[in-house]
Design an enzyme around this catalytic site. Sequence first.
Site, mmCIF file in Angstrom:
data_model
loop_
_atom_site.group_PDB
_atom_site.id
_atom_site.type_symbol
_atom_site.label_atom_id
_atom_site.label_comp_id
_atom_site.label_asym_id
_atom_site.label_seq_id
_atom_site.Cartn_x
_atom_site.Cartn_y
_atom_site.Cartn_z
ATOM 1 N N ASP A 222 16.232 -14.265 -34.472
ATOM 2 C CA ASP A 222 15.482 -13.169 -33.841
ATOM 3 C C ASP A 222 14.091 -13.648 -33.419
ATOM 4 O OD1 ASP A 222 14.894 -13.443 -36.550
ATOM 5 O OD2 ASP A 222 14.712 -11.289 -36.949
ATOM 6 N N ASP A 246 25.198 -18.671 -27.847
ATOM 7 C CA ASP A 246 25.651 -17.868 -26.709
ATOM 8 C C ASP A 246 24.541 -16.914 -26.283
ATOM 9 O OD1 ASP A 246 27.499 -16.681 -24.862
ATOM 10 O OD2 ASP A 246 27.650 -14.996 -26.266
HETATM 11 C C1 IPM Z 1 29.575 -18.493 -22.302
HETATM 12 C C2 IPM Z 1 30.396 -17.248 -22.152
HETATM 13 C C3 IPM Z 1 31.629 -17.373 -23.040
HETATM 14 C C4 IPM Z 1 31.147 -17.477 -24.472
HETATM 15 C C5 IPM Z 1 32.648 -16.243 -22.872
HETATM 16 C C6 IPM Z 1 33.068 -16.077 -21.432
HETATM 17 C C7 IPM Z 1 33.846 -16.460 -23.754
HETATM 18 O O1 IPM Z 1 29.655 -16.118 -22.435
HETATM 19 O O2 IPM Z 1 30.088 -19.580 -21.991
HETATM 20 O O3 IPM Z 1 28.424 -18.395 -22.726
HETATM 21 O O4 IPM Z 1 30.946 -16.450 -25.151
HETATM 22 O O5 IPM Z 1 31.006 -18.601 -24.949
HETATM 23 MN MN MN Z 2 27.558 -16.552 -22.852
#
Ligand code: IPM
Ligand code: MN
Length: 351
Positions: A222, A246
């Site tokens: 965070d 992500d």
């Molecule tokens: C990314 C995307 C993917 C992830 C999805 C599409 C599965 O958001 O490559 O960041 O969550 O890794």
């Molecule tokens: Mn992503």
Amino acid sequence: MSTPRGYAVAVLAGDGIGPEVVAEARKAAEAAAARFGFGLSWVDYDLGADRWLRTGEALPDGVLEELRSVDAILLGAVGRPDVPPGVLERGLLLRLRFELDLYVNFRPVKLYPGVASPLADVKPDDIDLLVVRENTEGVYVGAGGTVHRGGPAEAATETSIETRAGVDRVLRFAASKARERAGRLTLVHKTNVLVHAGDLWRRAATEVAAQAGVALDYAHADAACLYLVTDPGRFDVIVTDNLFGDILTDLGAAIAGGLGTAASANLNPDSSPSLFEPVHGSAPDIAGTGRANPVAAVLSASLLLDHLGEREAAAAVEAGAVAALPGAAGYSTQALGDRIATAVAGGGSPD
Ligand code: IPM
Ligand code: MN
């Protein structure tokens, strides 16, 4: 006579704007290949929403086996509103990451000259960092389940799995990148709440950083979001788990001017093939309008060439894309791709 260098690249253009941006990435890579004297043979695979709707297959086993033998994979984007969420993400993209053991998700966060950041008073030099995201473990493994579905007692679990070996290997990669750069590595986790996985990451990071001779810093996930906005210059190489990575990399893309320039590499540094893709999705709302920015795909092709060992070609493709960025919004996808390819071919400016 020496044998000309040649590489087989599988292309998974996918859905939405995927095919449009991948076409421009190919042009730039071809221009670099011609200029630097190597060959690229492209093998197209029609995976994605249409294939799934037609056949029910996201990634046939036979195709996966073929993909194991290419030198690299270039992917556009997958997903469309007429396919339920998760089908192509899990069945194609995540399956490739897992099956090919692409344990590093490598995402540069770089503000290029001529690109506007939503942050006030930042210059290109202030935002130049790498996020190394673990790519085969964590909550992405799909461990869990649902009981009493639909009833009042319904319960769902989504178990995050971290292994010492999996954490060690991605830390070693991140530490090696930190050594090539400023020698600073920041672990991002949530050790104050995720005490089990956090403890594993923290001990492993301390050991790996010491072995590699890099300085290790730590930020909670965070707080890292806050710092990315208030003081992005404090980061050089971030290493983090799959889900935090992500989330952080979408924020990283935002501060660096948006998804239009955010490239990524899904790497297995120890064996080929690795997979290269823009961070953006298939953007069905603008598919076919010529408004998609191909730069993220072009920069992903630059990462691909770099991974193949074609360093000069990779640098030329990056330079071509960067030179085309100021005023890029005034060009169609194809016109921008043409300008980039011209710059890459000639080594000069696109005009
Ligand atoms: C990314 C995307 C993917 C992830 C999805 C599409 C599965 O958001 O490559 O960041 O969550 O890794
Ligand atoms: Mn992503």
